[in-house]
Design a protein around this motif. Structure first.
Motif, PDB file in Angstrom:
ATOM      1  N   LEU A  61       3.782  -0.619   4.325  1.00 55.88           N
ATOM      2  CA  LEU A  61       2.467  -1.082   4.764  1.00 55.88           C
ATOM      3  C   LEU A  61       1.966  -2.081   3.740  1.00 55.88           C
ATOM      4  O   LEU A  61       1.811  -1.753   2.560  1.00 55.88           O
ATOM      5  N   LEU A  62       1.742  -3.310   4.202  1.00 53.72           N
ATOM      6  CA  LEU A  62       1.256  -4.388   3.339  1.00 53.72           C
ATOM      7  C   LEU A  62      -0.232  -4.626   3.566  1.00 53.72           C
ATOM      8  O   LEU A  62      -0.720  -4.496   4.681  1.00 53.72           O
ATOM      9  N   ALA A  63      -0.908  -5.026   2.507  1.00 56.92           N
ATOM     10  CA  ALA A  63      -2.292  -5.517   2.587  1.00 56.92           C
ATOM     11  C   ALA A  63      -2.225  -7.011   2.282  1.00 56.92           C
ATOM     12  O   ALA A  63      -1.925  -7.408   1.153  1.00 56.92           O
ATOM     13  N   LEU A  64      -2.437  -7.826   3.294  1.00 53.13           N
ATOM     14  CA  LEU A  64      -2.420  -9.278   3.133  1.00 53.13           C
ATOM     15  C   LEU A  64      -3.802  -9.742   2.698  1.00 53.13           C
ATOM     16  O   LEU A  64      -4.818  -9.290   3.241  1.00 53.13           O
ATOM     17  N   LEU A  65      -3.833 -10.654   1.722  1.00 50.32           N
ATOM     18  CA  LEU A  65      -5.097 -11.146   1.171  1.00 50.32           C
ATOM     19  C   LEU A  65      -5.151 -12.661   1.350  1.00 50.32           C
ATOM     20  O   LEU A  65      -4.889 -13.422   0.411  1.00 50.32           O
ATOM     21  N   PRO A  66      -5.478 -13.143   2.543  1.00 54.27           N
ATOM     22  CA  PRO A  66      -5.393 -14.576   2.839  1.00 54.27           C
ATOM     23  C   PRO A  66      -6.333 -15.459   2.025  1.00 54.27           C
ATOM     24  O   PRO A  66      -6.073 -16.650   1.887  1.00 54.27           O
ATOM     25  N   ALA A  67      -7.387 -14.913   1.459  1.00 49.34           N
ATOM     26  CA  ALA A  67      -8.340 -15.722   0.693  1.00 49.34           C
ATOM     27  C   ALA A  67      -7.931 -15.863  -0.774  1.00 49.34           C
ATOM     28  O   ALA A  67      -8.616 -16.531  -1.540  1.00 49.34           O
ATOM     29  N   THR A 102       8.554   6.119  -3.333  1.00 57.24           N
ATOM     30  CA  THR A 102       7.305   5.371  -3.465  1.00 57.24           C
ATOM     31  C   THR A 102       7.621   3.899  -3.688  1.00 57.24           C
ATOM     32  O   THR A 102       8.661   3.552  -4.255  1.00 57.24           O
ATOM     33  N   LEU A 103       6.726   3.070  -3.248  1.00 54.78           N
ATOM     34  CA  LEU A 103       6.817   1.629  -3.478  1.00 54.78           C
ATOM     35  C   LEU A 103       5.393   1.101  -3.555  1.00 54.78           C
ATOM     36  O   LEU A 103       4.561   1.406  -2.692  1.00 54.78           O
ATOM     37  N   SER A 104       5.109   0.328  -4.602  1.00 61.53           N
ATOM     38  CA  SER A 104       3.783  -0.266  -4.733  1.00 61.53           C
ATOM     39  C   SER A 104       3.886  -1.522  -5.575  1.00 61.53           C
ATOM     40  O   SER A 104       4.882  -1.757  -6.247  1.00 61.53           O
ATOM     41  N   GLY A 105       2.846  -2.347  -5.523  1.00 62.83           N
ATOM     42  CA  GLY A 105       2.797  -3.543  -6.344  1.00 62.83           C
ATOM     43  C   GLY A 105       2.223  -4.735  -5.616  1.00 62.83           C
ATOM     44  O   GLY A 105       1.685  -4.616  -4.519  1.00 62.83           O
ATOM     45  N   SER A 106       2.349  -5.890  -6.265  1.00 66.56           N
ATOM     46  CA  SER A 106       1.818  -7.136  -5.712  1.00 66.56           C
ATOM     47  C   SER A 106       2.973  -8.048  -5.306  1.00 66.56           C
ATOM     48  O   SER A 106       4.047  -8.013  -5.906  1.00 66.56           O
ATOM     49  N   ILE A 107       2.696  -8.879  -4.285  1.00 66.23           N
ATOM     50  CA  ILE A 107       3.707  -9.797  -3.768  1.00 66.23           C
ATOM     51  C   ILE A 107       3.112 -11.189  -3.675  1.00 66.23           C
ATOM     52  O   ILE A 107       2.013 -11.373  -3.154  1.00 66.23           O
ATOM     53  N   ALA A 108       3.867 -12.157  -4.188  1.00 62.28           N
ATOM     54  CA  ALA A 108       3.517 -13.571  -4.075  1.00 62.28           C
ATOM     55  C   ALA A 108       4.784 -14.369  -4.330  1.00 62.28           C
ATOM     56  O   ALA A 108       5.741 -13.856  -4.923  1.00 62.28           O
ATOM     57  N   SER A 157       9.961   4.469  -6.981  1.00 65.14           N
ATOM     58  CA  SER A 157      10.697   5.639  -7.428  1.00 65.14           C
ATOM     59  C   SER A 157      11.685   5.981  -6.326  1.00 65.14           C
ATOM     60  O   SER A 157      11.390   5.835  -5.135  1.00 65.14           O
ATOM     61  N   VAL A 158      12.878   6.401  -6.757  1.00 63.52           N
ATOM     62  CA  VAL A 158      13.941   6.777  -5.822  1.00 63.52           C
ATOM     63  C   VAL A 158      14.534   8.103  -6.267  1.00 63.52           C
ATOM     64  O   VAL A 158      14.493   8.453  -7.450  1.00 63.52           O
ATOM     65  N   LEU A 199       0.820  -1.203   0.000  1.00 62.18           N
ATOM     66  CA  LEU A 199       0.000   0.000   0.000  1.00 62.18           C
ATOM     67  C   LEU A 199       0.855   1.254   0.000  1.00 62.18           C
ATOM     68  O   LEU A 199       0.475   2.277  -0.574  1.00 62.18           O
ATOM     69  N   SER A 200       2.013   1.178   0.668  1.00 60.68           N
ATOM     70  CA  SER A 200       2.892   2.335   0.775  1.00 60.68           C
ATOM     71  C   SER A 200       4.275   1.867   1.180  1.00 60.68           C
ATOM     72  O   SER A 200       4.415   0.856   1.884  1.00 60.68           O
ATOM     73  N   GLY A 201       5.289   2.586   0.755  1.00 58.21           N
ATOM     74  CA  GLY A 201       6.641   2.266   1.175  1.00 58.21           C
ATOM     75  C   GLY A 201       7.555   3.460   1.008  1.00 58.21           C
ATOM     76  O   GLY A 201       7.513   4.157  -0.015  1.00 58.21           O
ATOM     77  N   ILE A 202       8.360   3.734   2.046  1.00 55.86           N
ATOM     78  CA  ILE A 202       9.363   4.793   2.018  1.00 55.86           C
ATOM     79  C   ILE A 202      10.613   4.276   2.717  1.00 55.86           C
ATOM     80  O   ILE A 202      10.571   3.258   3.417  1.00 55.86           O
ATOM     81  N   GLY A 203      11.723   4.964   2.542  1.00 54.80           N
ATOM     82  CA  GLY A 203      12.942   4.569   3.225  1.00 54.80           C
ATOM     83  C   GLY A 203      14.162   5.021   2.458  1.00 54.80           C
ATOM     84  O   GLY A 203      14.147   6.051   1.775  1.00 54.80           O
ATOM     85  N   SER A 204      15.235   4.228   2.560  1.00 57.53           N
ATOM     86  CA  SER A 204      16.470   4.554   1.855  1.00 57.53           C
ATOM     87  C   SER A 204      17.129   3.271   1.367  1.00 57.53           C
ATOM     88  O   SER A 204      17.012   2.221   2.006  1.00 57.53           O
ATOM     89  N   LEU A 205      17.827   3.384   0.235  1.00 62.09           N
ATOM     90  CA  LEU A 205      18.472   2.228  -0.393  1.00 62.09           C
ATOM     91  C   LEU A 205      19.887   2.593  -0.818  1.00 62.09           C
ATOM     92  O   LEU A 205      20.183   3.748  -1.105  1.00 62.09           O
TER      93      LEU A 205
END
Length: 134
Positions: free
Chosen positions: A104-110, A63-69, A78-79, A33-39
């Motif tokens: 911040l992750l949105a977990l989708l257990p179903a 910014t950080l967004s996308g799907s995870i599996a 974006s950096v 849902l959201s991601g910030i930090g440093s790399l």
């Protein structure tokens, strides 16, 4: 949907660590849902490019967004470098957390995410199924 705030530590590989967090929750599908930090470094595959852009300097994760599996993640970021130049694209393995990554992750257990070849696009694209479906 369940939300899960995560802080990654210095030295973590951004993509691998997020995939491990999701797998550790026993979930097969999640969204960032959201991601910030440093790399340092940041490794990005730009649109339409085969080569990876490696920025071997301190970068702010804007910014950080996308799907995870498992074996099916698709993340964009974006950096910005120390001069404020911004680059963005696909997150590659090898993006190393410099000081922190707050996500911040949105977990989708179903649900179950997979990637399968789509002849219409020529790429492995997201396939969404209810968990347990063939």
């Amino acid at each position: 949907m369940q939300t899960l705030p995560v802080r990654l530590r210095p030295g973590d590989d951004l993509r691998r660590a997020l995939e491990a967090v999701v797998a550790g929750q026993g979930v097969e599908a999640a969204f960032v849902l959201s991601g910030i930090g440093s790399l340092r470094p940041a490794e990005i595959r730009l649109a339409g490019a085969e080569d990876v852009l490696k920025i071997d300097a301190d970068c702010e994760l804007l910014t950080l967004s996308g799907s995870i599996a498992a074996r099916a993640s698709h993340l964009h970021m974006s950096v910005a470098d120390a001069q404020g130049r911004v680059a963005g694209g696909h997150v590659c393995y090898g993006c190393t957390v410099r000081t922190t990554a707050e996500v911040l992750l949105a977990l989708l257990p179903a649900w179950h995410f997979a990637r399968e070849f789509d002849p219409g696009t020529g790429w492995a694209e997201l396939v969404v199924r209810r968990r347990g479906e063939a």
